[in-house]
Motif scaffolding. Structure first.
Motif, mmCIF file in Angstrom:
data_model
loop_
_atom_site.group_PDB
_atom_site.id
_atom_site.type_symbol
_atom_site.label_atom_id
_atom_site.label_comp_id
_atom_site.label_asym_id
_atom_site.label_seq_id
_atom_site.Cartn_x
_atom_site.Cartn_y
_atom_site.Cartn_z
ATOM 1 N N GLN A 166 -5.657 9.488 3.388
ATOM 2 C CA GLN A 166 -4.462 10.232 3.781
ATOM 3 C C GLN A 166 -4.035 9.895 5.210
ATOM 4 O O GLN A 166 -2.892 10.171 5.591
ATOM 5 C CB GLN A 166 -4.704 11.731 3.633
ATOM 6 N N ASN A 167 -4.922 9.304 5.969
ATOM 7 C CA ASN A 167 -4.541 8.796 7.283
ATOM 8 C C ASN A 167 -3.652 7.569 7.057
ATOM 9 O O ASN A 167 -4.085 6.584 6.457
ATOM 10 C CB ASN A 167 -5.782 8.411 8.086
ATOM 11 N N PRO A 168 -2.401 7.580 7.509
ATOM 12 C CA PRO A 168 -1.467 6.495 7.171
ATOM 13 C C PRO A 168 -1.869 5.140 7.741
ATOM 14 O O PRO A 168 -1.571 4.099 7.142
ATOM 15 C CB PRO A 168 -0.137 6.980 7.753
ATOM 16 N N PHE A 169 -2.548 5.117 8.862
ATOM 17 C CA PHE A 169 -2.978 3.850 9.453
ATOM 18 C C PHE A 169 -4.111 3.235 8.641
ATOM 19 O O PHE A 169 -4.141 2.021 8.415
ATOM 20 C CB PHE A 169 -3.391 4.059 10.907
ATOM 21 N N LEU A 170 -5.049 4.053 8.179
ATOM 22 C CA LEU A 170 -6.107 3.554 7.308
ATOM 23 C C LEU A 170 -5.523 3.085 5.980
ATOM 24 O O LEU A 170 -5.927 2.043 5.444
ATOM 25 C CB LEU A 170 -7.157 4.643 7.068
ATOM 26 N N ALA A 171 -4.578 3.843 5.442
ATOM 27 C CA ALA A 171 -3.953 3.446 4.180
ATOM 28 C C ALA A 171 -3.309 2.069 4.309
ATOM 29 O O ALA A 171 -3.471 1.201 3.437
ATOM 30 C CB ALA A 171 -2.920 4.484 3.758
ATOM 31 N N THR A 172 -2.577 1.861 5.396
ATOM 32 C CA THR A 172 -1.934 0.555 5.613
ATOM 33 C C THR A 172 -2.978 -0.547 5.773
ATOM 34 O O THR A 172 -2.815 -1.655 5.261
ATOM 35 C CB THR A 172 -1.028 0.616 6.852
ATOM 36 N N PHE A 173 -4.062 -0.246 6.492
ATOM 37 C CA PHE A 173 -5.141 -1.230 6.650
ATOM 38 C C PHE A 173 -5.661 -1.679 5.287
ATOM 39 O O PHE A 173 -5.835 -2.880 5.030
ATOM 40 C CB PHE A 173 -6.279 -0.622 7.472
ATOM 41 N N LEU A 174 -5.931 -0.736 4.400
ATOM 42 C CA LEU A 174 -6.502 -1.068 3.093
ATOM 43 C C LEU A 174 -5.511 -1.829 2.217
ATOM 44 O O LEU A 174 -5.898 -2.741 1.471
ATOM 45 C CB LEU A 174 -6.967 0.209 2.397
ATOM 46 N N ILE A 175 -4.243 -1.481 2.294
ATOM 47 C CA ILE A 175 -3.220 -2.193 1.523
ATOM 48 C C ILE A 175 -3.106 -3.629 2.010
ATOM 49 O O ILE A 175 -3.129 -4.577 1.215
ATOM 50 C CB ILE A 175 -1.862 -1.471 1.634
ATOM 51 N N GLN A 176 -2.996 -3.810 3.318
ATOM 52 C CA GLN A 176 -2.844 -5.156 3.862
ATOM 53 C C GLN A 176 -4.093 -5.994 3.633
ATOM 54 O O GLN A 176 -3.999 -7.210 3.407
ATOM 55 C CB GLN A 176 -2.515 -5.076 5.356
ATOM 56 N N ASN A 177 -5.253 -5.378 3.658
ATOM 57 C CA ASN A 177 -6.491 -6.111 3.429
ATOM 58 C C ASN A 177 -6.524 -6.712 2.029
ATOM 59 O O ASN A 177 -6.883 -7.883 1.842
ATOM 60 C CB ASN A 177 -7.687 -5.190 3.649
ATOM 61 N N ALA A 178 -6.150 -5.929 1.026
ATOM 62 C CA ALA A 178 -6.142 -6.431 -0.346
ATOM 63 C C ALA A 178 -5.118 -7.546 -0.514
ATOM 64 O O ALA A 178 -5.400 -8.577 -1.149
ATOM 65 C CB ALA A 178 -5.859 -5.285 -1.319
ATOM 66 N N ILE A 179 -3.915 -7.356 0.050
ATOM 67 C CA ILE A 179 -2.887 -8.394 -0.043
ATOM 68 C C ILE A 179 -3.364 -9.660 0.656
ATOM 69 O O ILE A 179 -3.162 -10.779 0.151
ATOM 70 C CB ILE A 179 -1.565 -7.890 0.563
ATOM 71 N N TRP A 180 -4.026 -9.509 1.812
ATOM 72 C CA TRP A 180 -4.500 -10.682 2.544
ATOM 73 C C TRP A 180 -5.456 -11.522 1.699
ATOM 74 O O TRP A 180 -5.330 -12.746 1.627
ATOM 75 C CB TRP A 180 -5.192 -10.242 3.848
ATOM 76 N N TRP A 181 -6.397 -10.872 1.028
ATOM 77 C CA TRP A 181 -7.368 -11.623 0.242
ATOM 78 C C TRP A 181 -6.729 -12.293 -0.973
ATOM 79 O O TRP A 181 -7.085 -13.417 -1.332
ATOM 80 C CB TRP A 181 -8.525 -10.717 -0.182
ATOM 81 N N VAL A 182 -5.784 -11.613 -1.614
ATOM 82 C CA VAL A 182 -5.099 -12.238 -2.754
ATOM 83 C C VAL A 182 -4.364 -13.491 -2.297
ATOM 84 O O VAL A 182 -4.438 -14.548 -2.936
ATOM 85 C CB VAL A 182 -4.120 -11.253 -3.424
ATOM 86 N N GLU A 183 -3.659 -13.379 -1.174
ATOM 87 C CA GLU A 183 -2.888 -14.510 -0.673
ATOM 88 C C GLU A 183 -3.792 -15.607 -0.127
ATOM 89 O O GLU A 183 -3.586 -16.802 -0.401
ATOM 90 C CB GLU A 183 -1.932 -14.036 0.422
ATOM 91 N N TYR A 184 -4.789 -15.225 0.638
ATOM 92 C CA TYR A 184 -5.681 -16.193 1.278
ATOM 93 C C TYR A 184 -6.478 -16.989 0.250
ATOM 94 O O TYR A 184 -6.633 -18.214 0.360
ATOM 95 C CB TYR A 184 -6.623 -15.466 2.235
ATOM 96 N N ALA A 185 -7.011 -16.304 -0.753
ATOM 97 C CA ALA A 185 -7.921 -16.952 -1.705
ATOM 98 C C ALA A 185 -7.263 -17.287 -3.037
ATOM 99 O O ALA A 185 -7.911 -17.886 -3.897
ATOM 100 C CB ALA A 185 -9.141 -16.057 -1.943
ATOM 101 N N GLY A 186 -5.998 -16.904 -3.246
ATOM 102 C CA GLY A 186 -5.349 -17.212 -4.513
ATOM 103 C C GLY A 186 -6.000 -16.503 -5.683
ATOM 104 O O GLY A 186 -6.265 -17.112 -6.723
ATOM 105 N N LEU A 187 -6.258 -15.220 -5.543
ATOM 106 C CA LEU A 187 -6.969 -14.464 -6.572
ATOM 107 C C LEU A 187 -6.090 -14.222 -7.789
ATOM 108 O O LEU A 187 -4.866 -14.164 -7.700
ATOM 109 C CB LEU A 187 -7.436 -13.118 -6.003
ATOM 110 N N SER A 188 -6.738 -14.040 -8.945
ATOM 111 C CA SER A 188 -6.011 -13.697 -10.167
ATOM 112 C C SER A 188 -6.112 -12.217 -10.482
ATOM 113 O O SER A 188 -5.388 -11.718 -11.352
ATOM 114 C CB SER A 188 -6.546 -14.507 -11.355
ATOM 115 N N GLY A 189 -7.000 -11.509 -9.806
ATOM 116 C CA GLY A 189 -7.140 -10.094 -10.104
ATOM 117 C C GLY A 189 -8.023 -9.384 -9.106
ATOM 118 O O GLY A 189 -8.700 -10.003 -8.271
ATOM 119 N N ILE A 190 -8.016 -8.057 -9.222
ATOM 120 C CA ILE A 190 -8.837 -7.187 -8.388
ATOM 121 C C ILE A 190 -9.482 -6.149 -9.294
ATOM 122 O O ILE A 190 -8.827 -5.595 -10.182
ATOM 123 C CB ILE A 190 -7.999 -6.489 -7.303
ATOM 124 N N ARG A 191 -10.746 -5.894 -9.071
ATOM 125 C CA ARG A 191 -11.424 -4.772 -9.702
ATOM 126 C C ARG A 191 -11.705 -3.771 -8.594
ATOM 127 O O ARG A 191 -12.254 -4.119 -7.548
ATOM 128 C CB ARG A 191 -12.722 -5.236 -10.374
#
Length: 629
Positions: free
Chosen positions: A312-337
């Motif tokens: 619920q902390n908006p800064f932590l929420a943004t951190f977690l969203i950007q982290n997932a997007i970063w890994w998908v883009e950086y590593a070319g992932l096909s999915g997330i569990r």
């Protein structure tokens, strides 16, 4: 100190100003554990769906600094400081920015205290992929799968050292070991690889499982490096295989640097003090329940070593969203569990999944909700219609209800309410789901006894389970070593369930890849699985079509897969009778009236499709391809 400086030079640009040391992650994520000022995400890209970016900068006493950037195309929208004096959050507008390296300057009262460079890259085309019913997922525990690099078994600065004989210790498996087995997995017929978490776990013990993350942007060096993980994704892609990342949103490891210096007082639930979760996920769905019970579930910690994050902390929420997007883009992932999906704040989960799916429409994300109640699992899938109107963007969930129903169907005695009717009944609940065909199905996983053990090492039942898994609706996931009958007899200890893959270490007497040392039953099981996986690839219409089934009768359960025109392309059956059975085909005439021939998958024997079908005795499954004329 020279060693530290060399490490810093490998991971970014080091600038010293007025005694200030700053590390810019200009090329890749940090590959060292050096204690320095850091910026995350370490890099970003232009042309992303969301044209705003929030940088989290950590350094000594940088809160309330003023920030400028050296190029007008990159606009600073906002600068925020929270409770810690050592964090600064910088919101950027990237709408006019071009790929380049940018210099940021931090000042206080007109005095320059530090600088860092930040790189924006251009996106690679085609970096949006996913997985669906045509795929088959292979789940690995990386520490236990294969040791491809023995030099990284223990790492200086990480206290949990190599303990190959300890069930809960680190055994040495790594990304290189997975790379070394890509040809084997491709030959077997797997098309996706899901690894338990590979990010840094700098915990004192029991760190091998990966779910107590201490650095969200760094592959644990005992597994390899960020660049090696990206290489794994690339080389898997060359074999038409995808990589699924295991992401933890709910908690971190107690050794995470945040726990020594929380960016905000409410960053972690209960003020950073252990207060256990009730695990009563039903509270989220209880129309008679109270808010306190919901918070007791969502805000509680799993264990003292896993602090519970407050999304619920908006800064932590943004951190977690950007982290997932970063890994998908950086590593070319096909999915997330997503681990322990429902334990996170549900409003945040809607925001997180929506952001990921807006950026990557083809990406598949599967959430873990460990309950056998389909009312609860379906709640989280996009397109479902929960009573409270909750809006989810999550494409998939783990189908725990089907897993338990399949085991019960095979092990319970046939009666009016038990046995195969339990499997039928759980599938009859599919109307609850937004898309039951996009559920991830499985017979076991990293947290439960292996399927061969659950079925009391009955090979016939195991064959039925695997055949059904690979021919029914959903996206099947198979736990590493299932192909060679790995088991955990007499214990449910996770360290034993996640034993070493045969042949993953040079000293092993058994080798799953070469077949050396495997007994005849293991070889039979492996060949059977390879045949089923080949069938899935050769006949995709047989595993992607609509699912149709009949109420079980006389110990036999029959199901079909239909093409878009409603024609059957596969007929499957589970037979639990001890004697030879005669299946009266007239009952299935709506599906078989235009079919002239059935081909048994196992022996490629042709059978007529009128009158009766002789079904062999014993606990076996027959998956039959329909030849349509």
């Amino acid at each position: 100190m020279q060693g530290v400086l060399r490490t810093l030079e490998q991971t970014g640009r080091l600038i010293v100003l007025a005694g200030w040391m700053s590390l810019s992650m200009a090329v890749a994520a940090p590959e060292s554990g050096a204690n320095s000022t850091t910026v995350v995400p370490p890099t970003w890209w232009t042309g992303m769906h969301n044209e705003q970016l929030q940088l989290m900068v950590r350094g000594d006493n940088i809160a309330h600094s003023q920030v400028t950037v050296d190029h007008p195309s990159l606009k600073i929208i906002n600068i925020a400081s929270l409770d810690s004096p050592n964090y600064l959050f910088i919101d950027l507008d990237l709408s006019e920015a071009e790929p380049d390296e940018f210099l940021f300057t931090l000042t206080k009262q007109g005095v320059t205290t530090g600088q860092f460079t930040y790189t924006l890259n251009s996106r690679k085309p085609g970096n949006d992929r996913g997985f669906d019913q045509q795929e088959t997922i292979y789940l690995v525990a990386p520490d236990r799968f294969a040791n491809g690099d023995m030099d990284n078994d223990s790492i200086a600065g990480l206290s949990d050292k190599h303990q190959p004989d300890a069930p809960g210790g680190r055994h040495g498996g790594d990304i290189q070991g997975i790379l070394n087995h890509l040809d084997y997995l491709q030959h077997m017929g797997f098309t996706q690889i899901w690894s338990m978490p590979l990010l840094e776990n700098a915990m004192d013990s029991y760190s091998y499982h990966g779910y107590a993350i201490t650095d969200h942007y760094r592959i644990d060096p005992r597994y390899g490096s960020n660049s090696l993980y990206r290489r794994l994704s690339h080389e898997a892609g060359q074999r038409d295989m995808g990589i699924i990342m295991d992401v933890v949103l709910n908690h971190i490891g107690s050794k995470h640097p945040w726990m020594d210096d929380l960016p905000a007082a409410d960053w972690v639930h209960h003020g950073g003090e252990f207060s256990p979760t009730t695990h009563r996920r039903e509270a989220l769905h209880d129309i008679h329940g109270v808010e306190a019970d919901k918070k007791a579930f969502s805000d509680g910690w799993f264990v003292p070593t896993m602090p519970d994050l407050n999304q619920q902390n908006p800064f932590l929420a943004t951190f977690l969203i950007q982290n997932a997007i970063w890994w998908v883009e950086y590593a070319g992932l096909s999915g997330i569990r997503v681990d322990t999906y429902s334990y996170s704040d549900k409003a945040f989960l809607s925001r997180w999944t929506k952001a990921l799916m807006n950026q990557y429409p083809q990406l598949n994300i599967v959430g873990e909700e460990w309950t056998t109640n389909p009312v609860i699992t379906s709640y989280w899938q996009q397109g479902s219609h929960p009573a409270d109107g909750y809006q989810s963007s999550l494409p998939s969930v783990m189908d725990f209800p089907l897993q338990q129903a399949l085991v019960n169907a095979l092990t319970n005695e046939e009666s009016w309410g038990s046995g195969l009717i339990e499997l039928y009944g759980i599938l009859a609940s599919d109307a609850l789901y937004g898309d039951p065909y996009n559920l991830v199905t499985f017979t076991d996983n990293q947290d439960m006894s292996r399927i061969f053990t659950q079925l009391e090492e009955n090979y016939a039942l195991r064959d039925m389970a695997m055949t059904y898994l690979l021919t029914s609706r959903g996206i099947p996931q198979i736990f590493y070593g299932t192909e060679v009958l790995m088991a955990n007899p007499g214990t449910d200890q996770h360290g034993i369930i996640r034993s070493d893959f045969p042949g993953g270490w040079p000293h092993h007497q058994q080798h799953a890849v070469t077949g050396e040392g495997l007994d005849p039953q293991q070889q039979k099981a492996q060949n059977r699985l390879r045949t089923l996986l080949a069938f899935r690839q050769q006949h995709p219409e047989a595993v992607t079509g609509n699912y149709l089934h009949y109420v079980p009768e006389a110990g036999i359960y029959v199901y079909f897969r239909l093409d878009p025109q409603g024609m059957p392309v596969m007929m499957g059956g589970l037979n639990k009778n001890a004697d030879v059975s005669e299946l009266q085909l007239e009952r299935f005439s709506p599906q078989l009236s235009r079919i002239t021939q059935l081909t048994r998958l196992k022996r490629q024997q042709d059978r007529c499709c009128n009158g009766r079908l002789t079904v062999s005795a014993g606990a076996k499954c027959y998956s039959m391809a329909a030849a349509i004329t």
